[in-house]
Design an enzyme around this catalytic site. Structure first.
Site, short mmCIF file in Angstrom:
data_model
loop_
_atom_site.label_atom_id
_atom_site.label_comp_id
_atom_site.label_asym_id
_atom_site.label_seq_id
_atom_site.Cartn_x
_atom_site.Cartn_y
_atom_site.Cartn_z
N HIS A 1 -7.77 19.87 28.00
CA HIS A 1 -9.10 19.39 27.65
C HIS A 1 -9.18 17.87 27.70
CE1 HIS A 1 -10.33 23.41 26.60
NE2 HIS A 1 -9.20 23.55 25.91
N LYS B 1 4.44 -0.40 2.84
CA LYS B 1 4.83 0.93 2.36
C LYS B 1 3.76 1.57 1.50
CE LYS B 1 7.93 4.16 1.81
NZ LYS B 1 8.08 5.06 2.96
N GLU C 1 5.02 3.60 15.19
CA GLU C 1 5.09 2.62 14.11
C GLU C 1 6.39 1.83 14.09
OE1 GLU C 1 4.68 4.12 10.06
OE2 GLU C 1 5.78 5.91 10.57
N GLU D 1 3.19 13.81 13.83
CA GLU D 1 4.15 13.00 13.06
C GLU D 1 5.13 12.29 14.00
OE1 GLU D 1 4.59 11.71 10.35
OE2 GLU D 1 6.71 11.53 9.90
N CYS E 1 0.53 -5.75 -1.72
CA CYS E 1 1.46 -6.83 -1.98
C CYS E 1 2.27 -6.42 -3.20
CB CYS E 1 0.71 -8.12 -2.29
SG CYS E 1 -0.49 -8.55 -1.02
N ASN F 1 -2.45 -8.62 -6.01
CA ASN F 1 -2.30 -7.50 -5.07
C ASN F 1 -3.65 -6.79 -5.02
OD1 ASN F 1 -1.58 -5.16 -3.68
ND2 ASN F 1 -0.75 -4.18 -5.51
N GLY F 2 -4.16 -6.52 -3.81
CA GLY F 2 -5.44 -5.82 -3.70
C GLY F 2 -6.48 -6.68 -3.00
N LYS G 1 5.60 8.32 14.12
CA LYS G 1 6.90 7.70 13.85
C LYS G 1 7.31 6.78 14.99
CE LYS G 1 7.49 8.26 10.61
NZ LYS G 1 7.07 8.85 9.35
N ARG H 1 6.38 -3.32 -0.07
CA ARG H 1 4.93 -3.33 -0.21
C ARG H 1 4.25 -4.30 0.74
NH1 ARG H 1 3.62 -0.89 -5.16
NH2 ARG H 1 1.52 -1.73 -5.05
N TRP I 1 1.20 -8.85 1.91
CA TRP I 1 0.73 -8.15 3.09
C TRP I 1 -0.69 -8.66 3.28
CZ3 TRP I 1 -3.22 -4.75 4.45
CH2 TRP I 1 -3.04 -4.08 5.66
C1 F6R Z 1 4.23 6.67 7.99
C2 F6R Z 1 3.94 6.48 6.58
C3 F6R Z 1 2.52 6.44 6.17
C4 F6R Z 1 2.34 7.07 4.78
C5 F6R Z 1 0.90 6.88 4.30
C6 F6R Z 1 0.65 7.55 2.97
O1 F6R Z 1 5.60 6.70 8.24
O2 F6R Z 1 4.83 6.34 5.78
O3 F6R Z 1 1.69 7.04 7.10
O4 F6R Z 1 2.66 8.42 4.85
O5 F6R Z 1 0.63 5.52 4.20
O6 F6R Z 1 1.44 6.99 1.97
P1 F6R Z 1 1.70 7.76 0.62
O7 F6R Z 1 2.47 8.99 0.94
O8 F6R Z 1 2.45 6.80 -0.23
O9 F6R Z 1 0.34 8.12 0.05
#
Ligand code: F6R
Length: 608
Positions: free
Chosen positions: A503, A603, A487, A480, A2, A98-99, A484, A27, A74
Site C-alpha cells: 500500500h 530519558k 534513535e 520498535e 532537565c 525543569n519544564g 531503536k 534527563r 535538555w
Molecule cells: C525509546 C524510548 C522512548 C520512551 C518514551 C516513553 O527508546 O525510550 O520512546 O519509551 O519516551 O518514556 P516512558 O516509558 O518513561 O514513559
C-alpha cells in the site's frame, strides 16, 4: 527533561552537586551548571555539552560554598549555549528549572517594559527576574516565591538560591517531579531519588502545586494556596541500585544483558512459579466486569502496549482502545460504560502519558499503571500499580524496561483471561510455562546471536534507510526495531505492518534499502513470506529474523538469517526483542555514535 538538584550542606557542595547531576544526566545532557552562595555572594560555573565539560571547568576554576544548586539541561527555549545554561542569575537570585513556563513570552515583555534586562533566551530567566523584582519590592523569600509561582503557567520544577540566605533553598513543583532528601544535618532537593541516592534514602515527594523551603535541618512544605502541609517521607529504593556500567562498554549493552535477571524478577511478581499459574491477586483491576480497556503510552512503552493489545484481545477477549498519549489526551475519546485504563511508562513521569491518565481519571475510570519507578507521579496517581522490576534504566534507548513491560502485560492478559473465563486452565499453564523459560532463553539466545549480529551490523551501517516489517505481535516489534535503530545510529528507519507493504512503502524497495523482517513461524508466517517474495522480486535485500521452523521453511536468499529457537506465541515478542535491540546497538557502536546519550534525546520527557 532537565535534571535539577539542590544541597544545603555542611561541606563543599560543588563536587556533590556534580555527582548528583551525573545521576540525572539521563534527563538531559546538552549543557550543565552549578551555583553556590557564600559570604553573601552567588557564584556559578556553567559549560556547554556533557557534564564532563562542567567537571573540567570546576577543576580549573573551583567553586566554594556549602549551599548550592545544579542543573543538567535538555534545551527547550534557546540553543544549548553557556549563556542559556542554568543556573540563571538576577540581582541576587539563582534559579534552576525543569519544564516549560508556557506564559514566559508575555511575562518577559512585561518585565522588559519595567526595565528588566535579559541575558538568555530561556523561559527560566523570567522566574529569576520575577523573584528578583519581588525581592526589590521588599518581599521576604517565601513571599516572593508565592507571588512568583502565582504568575507562572506551565509545567515546572524549580530550585532557587538567594545571596542573602546562606542556609536556604526554595523548591517548587508543578508537573515534573521534585523530591526532598533528608540527610544528617544536610537537606537535599532533586528531580528523583536516584540523584540523591549517594546522600540519603529518606525522601519526601512534593505533590503538584507544592513548594518547599529547605535549610540544614528542616523543611517546610506549602501547597499552591500557601497553606503549610505535611507530606509523608518514605525510604526510597533508588539508593539500592549501583549506577555504573560494570564491565560493559555502554549502559545500553549492560541493560540488554540484564534482561534475563530483571525479567525474571518482574515475572515472579505476577507468576506463581511453583503452581505454574498467574498470581490472580495481583490483578487489582476487575477485568471480569470490563467491556473495554483503554491503553496509552509514548514511544517504546507505546509499542509494548500495542503488543499487549494483541494479548488482551486474544487471551481475554477484551477489546483494547490504544493510542499514543500525545493524541489520546486530546482526542476526546468517549469513555463511557464498563471501562478501565492502563498506562505504561518506564519513568512514570512522561507528561503526555500523565495527562492521558488524568483525562481518564476525570472521566471516572479505574486507572492501572505499568511503571518502573514506583515513586513516580504516574504510579502515585493510579489506583493499581503494576511494577516492572527493571531497576534504573540509564541508557536513553529503552531496552530492559520494554521487555519487563511486555512481561507484565503478558501476565496481566493471562490474569484477565482467567478472570473473564476466556482462558482454559491448560492454556494458562502452557503460557506460564513458556514465561518461566524466558529468563534462561534470554541468556541462551544472546550468546547464540550476538556474534552474528555484530558482524551483520557492520554491513547495515553502510545504508541510509532501513525498513522493518512484521505481522501480528511482530508488527509493533518492527516499529520498535525502527525506533531503536534511528534513535541511536541515526540511520533512517521505518516500521510497517508487513501487509501494508504494497500500500505504499514497496515503492522504496531497491538494493539500497535493506528490509528487516521479523517473522517467527506463527500463524502469520506464510503471509509474511509472500511479502518477502515481493521485496526480493524488486531487488530488496532481506534480513530475516525468525525461528528454527521458519528458517527451515524458507528458501529465499537473504543478506542474513537470524535464528531463534521455536517459542510459544506469548513469549515470542519478548525474546524477539533481543535481535531487534542488538541490531540497533551494534550498528550504533560501529558507527561511533553516543549510544547511551544520543543527540537531541532525553530519558524522561516531562514536557509536551
Ligand atoms: C525509546 C524510548 C522512548 C520512551 C518514551 C516513553 O527508546 O525510550 O520512546 O519509551 O519516551 O518514556 P516512558 O516509558 O518513561 O514513559
Amino acid at each position: 527533561m532537565c535534571g535539577i538538584v539542590g544541597i544545603v550542606g555542611n561541606r563543599e557542595v560543588a563536587p556533590l552537586l556534580v555527582d548528583a547531576l551525573k545521576r540525572l544526566e539521563y534527563r538531559g545532557y546538552d549543557s550543565a551548571g552549578v551555583a553556590t552562595v557564600r559570604d553573601g555572594k552567588l557564584d556559578r560555573r556553567r559549560a556547554e555539552g556533557k557534564l564532563a565539560n562542567l567537571d573540567r571547568r570546576l577543576g580549573e576554576e573551583p567553586l566554594a560554598g556549602h549551599v548550592g544548586i545544579g542543573h543538567t539541561r535538555w534545551a527547550t527555549h534557546g540553543a544549548p549555549t553557556e549563556a542559556n545554561a542554568h543556573p540563571h542569575f538576577c540581582d541576587g537570585v539563582a534559579v534552576v528549572h525543569n519544564g516549560i513556563i508556557e506564559n514566559f513570552a508575555p511575562l518577559r515583555t512585561a518585565l522588559i517594559a519595567d526595565g528588566a534586562v535579559f541575558h538568555s533566551q530561556t523561559d527560566t530567566e523570567v522566574v529569576a527576574q520575577l523573584l528578583a523584582a519581588c525581592r526589590k519590592q521588599g518581599m521576604a523569600p517565601r513571599e516572593a516565591m508565592q507571588q512568583t509561582l502565582s504568575r507562572l503557567e506551565g509545567a515546572y520544577a524549580l530550585a532557587v538560591l538567594f545571596d542573602d540566605q546562606p542556609d536556604m533553598i526554595l523548591g517548587a513543583r508543578s508537573g515534573p517531579p521534585l523530591a526532598v532528601g533528608h540527610g544528617q544535618g544536610e537537606m537535599f532537593l532533586g528531580s528523583d531519588a536516584i540523584a540523591l541516592a549517594p546522600f540519603t534514602d529518606e525522601i519526601t515527594y512534593l505533590e503538584d502545586g507544592d513548594w518547599v523551603v529547605i535549610t540544614h535541618d528542616h523543611h517546610e512544605i506549602y501547597d499552591h494556596s500557601g497553606q503549610r502541609v505535611e507530606r509523608k517521607s518514605q525510604i526510597s529504593q533508588g539508593a539500592a541500585y549501583v549506577v555504573d556500567k560494570g564491565n560493559h562498554r555502554h549502559f545500553m549493552e549492560k541493560e540488554i544483558y540484564e534482561q534475563s535477571e530483571v525479567v525474571s524478577h518482574t515475572l515472579s511478581h505476577y507468576i506463581d512459579f511453583a503452581e505454574g499459574r498467574v498470581k490472580f491477586d495481583s490483578a487489582q483491576i476487575d477485568f471480569a466486569n470490563l467491556d473495554r480497556l483503554a491503553m496509552s503510552a509514548c514511544g517504546t512503552a507505546f509499542y509494548a502496549g500495542l503488543i499487549g493489545k494483541y494479548w488482551f484481545e486474544r487471551f481475554a477477549r477484551l477489546p483494547v482502545e490504544i493510542d499514543v498519549a500525545s493524541e489520546f489526551r486530546y482526542r476526546e475519546i468517549p469513555l463511557a460504560g464498563r471501562m478501565a485504563a492502563l498506562f505504561i511508562s518506564q519513568s512514570g513521569e512522561t507528561a503526555d502519558t500523565l495527562a492521558s491518565l488524568r483525562y481518564c481519571r476525570d472521566n471516572g475510570l479505574t486507572i492501572g499503571a505499568v511503571v518502573n519507578v514506583r515513586e513516580s507521579t504516574i504510579a502515585r496517581e493510579s489506583d493499581a500499580v503494576f511494577p516492572t522490576l527493571a531497576g534504573p534504566e540509564i541508557g536513553v534507548a529503552s531496552t530492559k524496561a520494554f521487555t519487563c513491560q511486555l512481561s507484565v502485560l503478558a501476565a496481566l492478559a493471562l490474569i484477565a483471561g482467567r478472570a473473564r473465563g476466556t482462558l482454559s486452565d491448560e492454556d494458562e499453564r502452557r503460557c506460564v510455562q513458556a514465561l518461566v523459560e524466558v529468563p534462561r532463553l534470554f541468556n541462551e539466545i544472546l550468546a547464540a546471536i550476538q556474534p552474528q549480529i555484530e558482524t551483520l551490523s557492520r554491513e547495515l551501517a553502510r545504508f541510509k534507510d532501513v525498513l522493518y516489517l512484521g505481522r501480528g505481535t511482530s508488527f509493533p516489534l518492527a516499529l520498535e526495531g525502527a525506533l531503536k535503530l534511528k534513535e541511536i545510529s541515526y540511520i533512517h528507519a521505518e516500521g510497517y505492518a508487513a501487509g501494508e507493504l504494497k500500500h505504499g512503502p514497496i515503492a522504496l524497495i531497491d538494493e539500497t534499502m535493506p528490509v528487516i523482517v521479523i517473522a517467527p513461524h506463527d500463524r502469520h508466517f506464510e503471509k509474511t513470506v509472500s511479502n518477502m517474495q515481493e521485496v526480493a522480486a524488486r531487488g530488496g535485500q532481506i534480513i530475516l529474523v525468525t525461528d528454527e521452523k521458519g528458517a527451515a521453511a524458507t528458501t529465499l536468499e537473504t543478506m542474513a538469517t537470524i535464528v531463534l529457537p521455536v517459542l510459544d506465541e506469548i513469549v515470542a515478542p519478548i525474546l524477539f526483542a533481543l535481535p531487534v535491540q542488538l541490531i540497533a546497538y551494534h550498528t550504533a557502536v560501529f558507527m561511533g555514535t553516543d549510544v547511551d546519550q544520543p543527540r537531541n534525546l532525553a530519558k524522561s520527557v516531562t514536557v509536551e
